[in-house]
Design a protein around this motif. Structure first.
Motif, mmCIF file in Angstrom:
data_model
loop_
_atom_site.group_PDB
_atom_site.id
_atom_site.type_symbol
_atom_site.label_atom_id
_atom_site.label_comp_id
_atom_site.label_asym_id
_atom_site.label_seq_id
_atom_site.Cartn_x
_atom_site.Cartn_y
_atom_site.Cartn_z
ATOM 1 N N TYR A 48 0.650 -1.112 0.119
ATOM 2 C CA TYR A 48 0.166 -0.482 0.206
ATOM 3 C C TYR A 48 0.492 1.202 -0.134
ATOM 4 C CZ TYR A 48 -4.856 -2.226 1.132
ATOM 5 O OH TYR A 48 -5.206 -3.458 1.381
ATOM 6 N N HIS A 49 0.027 2.151 -1.030
ATOM 7 C CA HIS A 49 0.866 3.351 -0.317
ATOM 8 C C HIS A 49 -0.372 4.241 -0.221
ATOM 9 C CE1 HIS A 49 3.324 7.054 -2.198
ATOM 10 N NE2 HIS A 49 3.391 7.157 -0.870
ATOM 11 N N LEU A 50 -0.215 5.209 1.354
ATOM 12 C CA LEU A 50 -1.645 5.555 1.705
ATOM 13 C C LEU A 50 -1.228 6.893 1.613
ATOM 14 C CD1 LEU A 50 -1.884 2.789 5.174
ATOM 15 C CD2 LEU A 50 -3.176 2.867 2.776
ATOM 16 N N PHE A 51 -1.898 7.905 1.625
ATOM 17 C CA PHE A 51 -1.876 9.755 1.825
ATOM 18 C C PHE A 51 -2.793 10.312 2.807
ATOM 19 C CE2 PHE A 51 0.080 8.116 -1.975
ATOM 20 C CZ PHE A 51 0.901 9.555 -2.414
ATOM 21 N N TYR A 52 -2.294 10.824 3.694
ATOM 22 C CA TYR A 52 -3.037 11.950 4.549
ATOM 23 C C TYR A 52 -3.124 13.103 4.106
ATOM 24 C CZ TYR A 52 -2.913 6.951 6.685
ATOM 25 O OH TYR A 52 -2.859 5.597 6.551
ATOM 26 N N ALA A 53 -3.585 14.043 4.512
ATOM 27 C CA ALA A 53 -3.859 15.614 4.866
ATOM 28 C C ALA A 53 -5.084 15.708 4.617
ATOM 29 C CB ALA A 53 -3.510 14.939 2.798
ATOM 30 N N ASP A 54 -5.318 17.285 4.209
ATOM 31 C CA ASP A 54 -6.185 18.255 4.128
ATOM 32 C C ASP A 54 -7.635 18.094 3.755
ATOM 33 O OD1 ASP A 54 -6.126 18.744 1.811
ATOM 34 O OD2 ASP A 54 -5.028 21.348 2.131
ATOM 35 N N GLU A 55 -8.206 18.579 4.103
ATOM 36 C CA GLU A 55 -9.925 17.699 3.216
ATOM 37 C C GLU A 55 -9.721 17.140 1.618
ATOM 38 O OE1 GLU A 55 -12.734 20.409 2.631
ATOM 39 O OE2 GLU A 55 -12.353 21.897 0.932
ATOM 40 N N ARG A 56 -8.444 17.701 1.041
ATOM 41 C CA ARG A 56 -8.542 17.415 -0.831
ATOM 42 C C ARG A 56 -7.592 16.615 -1.136
ATOM 43 N NH1 ARG A 56 -11.751 21.415 -2.491
ATOM 44 N NH2 ARG A 56 -13.057 19.547 -3.740
ATOM 45 N N GLY A 57 -6.024 16.950 -0.100
ATOM 46 C CA GLY A 57 -5.034 16.494 -0.572
ATOM 47 C C GLY A 57 -3.650 17.647 -0.925
ATOM 48 N N ASN A 58 -4.200 19.300 -0.613
ATOM 49 C CA ASN A 58 -3.182 20.430 -1.451
ATOM 50 C C ASN A 58 -2.250 20.132 -1.405
ATOM 51 O OD1 ASN A 58 -5.464 21.775 -2.253
ATOM 52 N ND2 ASN A 58 -6.760 22.240 -0.416
ATOM 53 N N PRO A 59 -1.286 20.073 -2.139
ATOM 54 C CA PRO A 59 0.361 20.488 -1.824
ATOM 55 C C PRO A 59 0.375 21.065 -0.538
ATOM 56 C CG PRO A 59 -0.574 21.211 -4.668
ATOM 57 C CD PRO A 59 -1.704 20.671 -3.624
#
Length: 323
Positions: A48-59
Motif C-alpha cells: 500500500y501507499h496511503l496519503f493523509y492530508a487536508d480535505e482534498r490533499g492540497n500540495p
C-alpha cells in the motif's frame, strides 16, 4: 538557475509503516487527517501507499506511508529525515492537543522551536513527529481541514511544517539546499544544546522550511518502520519540472529523470549526505479517479496499472477505509 521558478515549499513527506491498519487508525482517528488516497507503491505494487492530508490533499499537506509489513524497527541516526512537523492554526490549538494526547495516553514534550510553540511526540511505531503552532507564521498558507474529521476544524492539522534533517556534514547539505535548490539560510536556533540551521524557499514560513541539525558523532540511521523515506518539494507545473530535470543533468547530479506518478509528476535525487529528495508538481491532484466525497474509500490505481487490478488486489491485505 535561469528560467527556474523558486520551489514553493513542501509538497509531501513519505514514511514507512509495517501496519497499514494501525497506521490508518492513528493518522485518521487520532490525528484527524483525511485519507485522500489509498493506492499502491508504484515501484512495488504489492504494498500500500496511503496519503493523509487536508480535505482534498492540497500540495503541502500530504503525509504518506508505504506499508512494508516485514520492516524492522528504525535505528535512529544521522543522514536522515529525523522529524516531520505538522502545522496547527494557533497556540490555543497546541493546548487542545495537549489535552487530547493526555486523554489518549500519548507522551509528548512541549517545546519552543524557532519561536513557535510545539509538541514533539511519536506514533505507535516510533515515527518522530511534531505539532507546530502557526500563531505568528508568515509565508506559505496552510490547507483546509476536513469538516468530518474527529478533530475540531479550529484546532485541526493544516499541513506540513518544518522538516528536520540530521546530517553528518552540514556544509554538504547546505550546499545542495542553497546552491542547487535555491533555499536561503535565514536563521539558527539551539535544540538540546545543538545548533540547528534554518533554510527556506518560496514565500517562506513553516510550510517552506528545512531545519538542518549536524550530528557528526552519530551512526548512520538504519531505516525501518517509523522512519521517513523522502521529502518532496513543490514545483509549479510539468514544464518547470522538466527544466529541473535538465538542470540537474547539467550539474551532473544523478537523478531519476522525469517520473509519471499520475497524481503528480516527479523527479528524485539524493543530496550529498544520502537523503532522498523529490521535486513534485502541484497537480493534477487526487480527484482524477475519485470524487471529493469519496476520496480514499477504494483502492485507487493509476490507469497504467488498472489492467493489473485483480493481481494487485490479490497481494494486498484488505484495508477498510470507508467511513
Amino acid at each position: 538557475m535561469e528560467q527556474l521558478l523558486p520551489l514553493k515549499g513542501h509538497h509531501h513527506v513519505s514514511a514507512i509503516t509495517a501496519n497499514a491498519k494501525g497506521n490508518y487508525e492513528f493518522y485518521t482517528k487520532t490525528l484527524g487527517l483525511r485519507l485522500v488516497k489509498k493506492t499502491v507503491n508504484q515501484d512495488d505494487t504489492s504494498v500500500y501507499h496511503l496519503f493523509y492530508a487536508d480535505e482534498r490533499g492540497n500540495p503541502g499537506t500530504d503525509l504518506t506511508f508505504f506499508e512494508i509489513p516485514n520492516a524492522g524497527q528504525t535505528r535512529y541516526g544521522t543522514n536522515s529525515i529525523s522529524t516531520t512537523s505538522l502545522r496547527v492554526p494557533s497556540d490555543s490549538a497546541i493546548q487542545y492537543w495537549k489535552v487530547r494526547f493526555d486523554s489518549l495516553g500519548i507522551e509528548y514534550e512541549e517545546q519552543n522551536v524557532y519561536k513557535r510553540l510545539s509538541l514533539a511526540f511519536k506514533d505507535f511505531e516510533g515515527q518522530r513527529l511534531m505539532l507546530v503552532s502557526d500563531e505568528n507564521n508568515q509565508g506559505v498558507k496552510g490547507g483546509k481541514p476536513w469538516e468530518k474529521s474527529p478533530v475540531p476544524v479550529e484546532h485541526a492539522i493544516i499541513g506540513l511544517g518544518p522538516v528536520m534533517l540530521t546530517v553528518a556534514k552540514l556544509e554538504s547539505t547546505a550546499l545542495i539546499l542553497s546552491r542547487v535548490l535555491g533555499f536561503k539560510e535565514v536563521g539558527t536556533y539551539m535544540l538540546q544544546d545543538k545548533k540547528v540551521t534554518v533554510f527556506e524557499t518560496g514565500l517562506g514560513g513553516s510550510g517552506a522550511e528545512v531545519h538542518v541539525l549536524e550530528e557528526s558523532d552519530l551512526p548512520v540511521e538504519r531505516p525501518g518502520r517509523g522512519s521517513v523515506h523522502h521529502v518532496a518539494f513543490r514545483v509549479e507545473n510539468e514544464e518547470q519540472l522538466r527544466k529541473w530535470v535538465q538542470y540537474l543533468k547539467e550539474l551532473r547530479i544523478a537523478s531519476s529523470g522525469f517520473v509519471e506518478r499520475y497524481y503528480f509528476k516527479s523527479l528524485y535525487f539524493r543530496e550529498a549526505n544520502g537523503i532522498l529528495f523529490e521535486l513534485a508538481t502541484d497537480g493534477p491532484g487526487f480527484e482524477g479517479d475519485e470524487s471529493f466525497e469519496n476520496l480514499g474509500e477504494r483502492l485507487a490505481l493509476p490507469p497504467y496499472f488498472e489492467a493489473q487490478r485483480s493481481s494487485i488486489e490479490a497481494k494486498l491485505k484488505p484495508l477498510d477505509t470507508k467511513e
